[in-house]
Design a protein around this motif. Structure first.
Motif, mmCIF file in Angstrom:
data_model
loop_
_atom_site.group_PDB
_atom_site.id
_atom_site.type_symbol
_atom_site.label_atom_id
_atom_site.label_comp_id
_atom_site.label_asym_id
_atom_site.label_seq_id
_atom_site.Cartn_x
_atom_site.Cartn_y
_atom_site.Cartn_z
ATOM 1 N N GLU A 220 0.814 -1.154 -0.039
ATOM 2 C CA GLU A 220 0.027 -0.035 0.180
ATOM 3 C C GLU A 220 0.881 1.308 0.033
ATOM 4 N N TRP A 221 1.827 1.247 -1.008
ATOM 5 C CA TRP A 221 2.731 2.342 -1.137
ATOM 6 C C TRP A 221 1.840 3.604 -1.315
ATOM 7 N N GLY A 222 0.568 3.734 -1.985
ATOM 8 C CA GLY A 222 -0.343 4.892 -2.249
ATOM 9 C C GLY A 222 -0.593 5.757 -0.740
ATOM 10 N N TYR A 223 -0.745 4.958 0.183
ATOM 11 C CA TYR A 223 -1.101 5.624 1.404
ATOM 12 C C TYR A 223 0.324 5.893 2.383
ATOM 13 N N SER A 224 1.346 5.385 2.041
ATOM 14 C CA SER A 224 2.443 5.423 2.745
ATOM 15 C C SER A 224 3.025 6.865 2.914
ATOM 16 N N TRP A 225 2.620 7.918 2.350
ATOM 17 C CA TRP A 225 3.159 9.416 2.460
ATOM 18 C C TRP A 225 2.459 9.738 3.747
ATOM 19 N N VAL A 226 1.008 9.368 4.175
ATOM 20 C CA VAL A 226 0.449 9.821 5.169
ATOM 21 C C VAL A 226 1.067 9.797 6.581
ATOM 22 N N PRO A 227 1.550 8.559 6.907
ATOM 23 C CA PRO A 227 2.087 8.290 8.076
ATOM 24 C C PRO A 227 3.691 9.025 8.114
ATOM 25 N N ILE A 228 4.076 9.372 7.056
ATOM 26 C CA ILE A 228 5.192 10.046 7.195
ATOM 27 C C ILE A 228 5.245 11.664 7.129
ATOM 28 N N ALA A 229 4.126 12.054 6.281
ATOM 29 C CA ALA A 229 3.879 13.682 6.444
ATOM 30 C C ALA A 229 3.230 14.018 7.627
ATOM 31 N N GLY A 230 2.019 13.219 8.148
ATOM 32 C CA GLY A 230 1.404 13.672 9.176
ATOM 33 C C GLY A 230 2.225 13.581 10.481
ATOM 34 N N PRO A 231 3.043 12.969 10.916
ATOM 35 C CA PRO A 231 3.956 12.870 12.156
ATOM 36 C C PRO A 231 4.960 14.011 12.006
ATOM 37 N N ILE A 232 5.422 14.174 10.747
ATOM 38 C CA ILE A 232 6.471 15.375 10.712
ATOM 39 C C ILE A 232 5.751 16.622 10.883
ATOM 40 N N LEU A 233 4.632 16.915 10.095
ATOM 41 C CA LEU A 233 3.879 18.307 10.491
ATOM 42 C C LEU A 233 3.386 18.268 12.057
ATOM 43 N N GLY A 234 3.040 17.108 12.661
ATOM 44 C CA GLY A 234 2.506 17.099 13.962
ATOM 45 C C GLY A 234 3.652 17.673 14.854
ATOM 46 N N GLY A 235 4.873 16.984 14.787
ATOM 47 C CA GLY A 235 5.972 17.315 15.679
ATOM 48 C C GLY A 235 6.405 18.749 15.323
ATOM 49 N N ALA A 236 6.516 19.238 14.168
ATOM 50 C CA ALA A 236 7.023 20.570 13.958
ATOM 51 C C ALA A 236 5.792 21.682 14.404
ATOM 52 N N LEU A 237 4.769 21.319 14.348
ATOM 53 C CA LEU A 237 3.727 22.071 15.174
ATOM 54 C C LEU A 237 3.557 22.113 16.387
ATOM 55 N N ALA A 238 4.135 20.878 17.073
ATOM 56 C CA ALA A 238 4.218 20.936 18.580
ATOM 57 C C ALA A 238 5.337 21.830 19.079
ATOM 58 N N ALA A 239 6.400 21.672 18.335
ATOM 59 C CA ALA A 239 7.441 22.651 18.598
ATOM 60 C C ALA A 239 7.121 24.143 18.342
#
Length: 249
Positions: A220-239
């Motif tokens: 399911e590579w078509g979904y794989s960007w979501v659990p990469i981009a979401g956590p990176i954005l969430g981490g940056a937003l938390a900072a």
């Protein structure tokens, strides 16, 4: 100050243990010839929490990031030089891949005997219960925001008055972040399986794609960007939120 090689080694080892034990608990619950078959969502959440505890404890010399979202969040917050970020990220993804491969080795016979081999991807990586990539992204951002905000706002023990250590939540050691991960899984993990860690998802997804698992399905590579981009954005937003918070008195 640890060298680049030391940081790489400790992050690789810690993240490998994270996915070995994390993917392991899902395999234990999922594979029908395993003693943990049918153990359920709560066992998975506790298993991943203890996996974080184990991996972070081993990776303590490098700061115990074991998660690109934590690494990026700390860099945005100013606690980590951006020049060190690639070392952390490469080590984390490499370690996560290796840990997932070793998990498969541990459960090789159970994979061979499983009655639904086409649906074993979930042992390795996450997927949504209701596919909708924009909303799945939002879910991952929110879950990771909680994790990284907790990490940033709960630093290690500091020297207090008269040299008496001020432990705060640091008294819990890495058990503290394990409790947070279990809480996120129980409260926010249902929609997407709560990757909240790009390496934890990408590394095992790579492992699933290359391993000779009998009758396996798509990675399911078509979904794989979501659990990469979401956590990176969430981490940056938390900072960014942490930077805006008033200093503790």
């Amino acid at each position: 100050m640890h060298s680049v090689g030391d940081i790489f080694f400790w992050e690789l080892c810690g993240t490998a243990l994270l996915t070995l034990m994390g993917c392991g608990v899902v395999a234990n619950v999922t594979l029908n010839k395993s003693l943990g078959t049918g153990g359920g969502w709560l066992l998975v959440n506790f298993g991943w929490g203890f996996a974080v505890f184990t991996g972070a404890s081993v990776a303590a010399p490098s700061g115990a990031h074991i998660n690109p979202a934590v690494t990026v969040g700390l860099a945005v917050y100013g606690e980590l030089p951006w020049a060190q970020v690639p070392t952390y990220l490469i080590a984390q993804v490499t370690g996560a891949t290796l840990g997932a491969i070793v998990c498969w080795l541990a459960y090789k016979l159970q994979f061979d005997e499983h009655d639904d081999p086409a649906n074993t991807r979930g042992i390795f990586c996450t997927g949504p219960t209701v596919p909708n990539k924009p909303w799945n992204l939002v879910t991952e951002i929110i879950g990771t925001f909680v994790l990284v905000l907790w990490v940033i706002t709960n630093p290690s023990a500091t020297a207090g008055e008269a040299g008496v250590p001020d432990f705060g939540n640091a008294a819990l050691g890495y058990a503290g972040v394990a409790f947070v991960v279990i809480g996120i899984g129980n409260s926010l993990g249902g929609p997407t399986g709560y990757a909240i860690n790009p390496a934890r998802d990408l590394g095992p997804r790579i492992a699933y794609a290359i391993l000779p698992i009998r009758g396996k399905g798509s990675a399911e590579w078509g979904y794989s960007w979501v659990p990469i981009a979401g956590p990176i954005l969430g981490g940056a937003l938390a900072a960014l939120v942490a930077l805006a918070l008033p200093a503790a008195s």
